[in-house]
Design a protein around this motif. Sequence first.
Motif, mmCIF file in Angstrom:
data_model
loop_
_atom_site.group_PDB
_atom_site.id
_atom_site.type_symbol
_atom_site.label_atom_id
_atom_site.label_comp_id
_atom_site.label_asym_id
_atom_site.label_seq_id
_atom_site.Cartn_x
_atom_site.Cartn_y
_atom_site.Cartn_z
ATOM 1 N N THR A 168 1.038 -1.286 0.040
ATOM 2 C CA THR A 168 -0.232 -0.189 0.196
ATOM 3 C C THR A 168 1.420 1.448 -0.098
ATOM 4 N N LEU A 169 1.966 0.736 0.812
ATOM 5 C CA LEU A 169 2.643 2.841 1.050
ATOM 6 C C LEU A 169 3.671 2.839 -0.058
ATOM 7 N N PHE A 170 3.974 1.473 -0.923
ATOM 8 C CA PHE A 170 4.983 1.613 -1.887
ATOM 9 C C PHE A 170 3.956 1.914 -3.136
ATOM 10 N N GLY A 171 2.728 1.352 -3.902
ATOM 11 C CA GLY A 171 1.829 2.088 -4.115
ATOM 12 C C GLY A 171 1.401 3.529 -4.244
ATOM 13 N N TYR A 172 0.771 3.965 -3.442
ATOM 14 C CA TYR A 172 1.089 5.725 -2.602
ATOM 15 C C TYR A 172 2.905 6.366 -3.242
ATOM 16 N N GLN A 173 3.903 5.722 -3.056
ATOM 17 C CA GLN A 173 5.244 6.820 -3.488
ATOM 18 C C GLN A 173 4.846 6.588 -5.101
ATOM 19 N N THR A 174 4.532 5.744 -5.738
ATOM 20 C CA THR A 174 3.819 5.123 -6.876
ATOM 21 C C THR A 174 2.840 7.042 -7.079
ATOM 22 N N LEU A 175 1.629 6.777 -6.395
ATOM 23 C CA LEU A 175 0.858 7.673 -6.577
ATOM 24 C C LEU A 175 1.104 9.103 -6.717
ATOM 25 N N ILE A 176 2.194 9.484 -5.804
ATOM 26 C CA ILE A 176 3.114 10.832 -5.740
ATOM 27 C C ILE A 176 3.895 11.167 -6.761
ATOM 28 N N VAL B 230 1.206 11.542 -9.539
ATOM 29 C CA VAL B 230 1.659 13.470 -9.433
ATOM 30 C C VAL B 230 2.425 14.265 -9.924
ATOM 31 N N GLU B 231 3.231 13.966 -8.981
ATOM 32 C CA GLU B 231 4.548 15.129 -9.816
ATOM 33 C C GLU B 231 5.102 15.102 -11.322
ATOM 34 N N ASP C 25 -6.001 18.154 -11.607
ATOM 35 C CA ASP C 25 -5.821 16.975 -12.575
ATOM 36 C C ASP C 25 -5.300 16.745 -12.982
ATOM 37 N N SER C 26 -3.487 16.982 -12.054
ATOM 38 C CA SER C 26 -2.535 16.348 -12.030
ATOM 39 C C SER C 26 -3.354 14.920 -10.630
ATOM 40 N N VAL C 27 -4.023 15.168 -9.965
ATOM 41 C CA VAL C 27 -4.104 14.478 -8.811
ATOM 42 C C VAL C 27 -5.197 13.285 -9.301
ATOM 43 N N ILE D 119 -4.280 9.230 -10.096
ATOM 44 C CA ILE D 119 -5.330 8.643 -9.715
ATOM 45 C C ILE D 119 -5.700 7.357 -11.049
ATOM 46 N N SER D 120 -6.101 7.645 -12.118
ATOM 47 C CA SER D 120 -7.330 6.737 -13.310
ATOM 48 C C SER D 120 -5.301 6.210 -13.783
ATOM 49 N N ARG D 121 -3.897 6.669 -13.874
ATOM 50 C CA ARG D 121 -3.239 5.538 -14.329
ATOM 51 C C ARG D 121 -2.959 4.834 -13.623
#
Length: 170
Positions: free
Chosen positions: A88-96, A99-100, A112-114, A118-120
């Motif tokens: 989960t944390l690894f996935g969140y890091q990927t999400l961030i 976004v960047e 829009d980036s967020v 999320i879609s990706r």
Amino acid sequence: GYVSRSLDRYLAQVDIYGEKAKEIPSISFYVLYSGAKPWKDEYVRLSDSFRTPPEYNSLELTVKVVSMRYPADCPKECLPLELQRSKTLFGYQTLIQYVEEGMKCETANLGDSVSAAISRCIQENILSDFLGKYETEVKQMILGGRTQEEIMRVRLRCQREEGREEGREE
């Protein structure tokens, strides 16, 4: 916000108003730091932000800071243990990271980036069940419940304060 909603969901299943204290699972709090500057503290305490120390019976919260700043090509072994152990944390890091990546465009908008990140993640099956269920909460958490304009005002204020501090040091 998130903590109180999570506890509410859990406690709704437990009779907390009985005569005996009920056991609840231990709770660990993390700040997932994704700022550009290095963060020096491993832990932060709520009481460090109090204007004056409380006289008694105060809430103390200690939170572990986990840096989310790693290059996309960083092997998993170079990540902190929390990211290595938690999908989960690894996935969140990927999400961030996504976004960047979305914010690198000059006309980028954080909201829009967020949404695009999320879609990706959902398309790539990264946190897809969680994001499908809690997309609104994740957006609010990343945006801090603020509009793009409010975020820009906060950034400008912080930059002005940093400039003043640098001027004083010189």
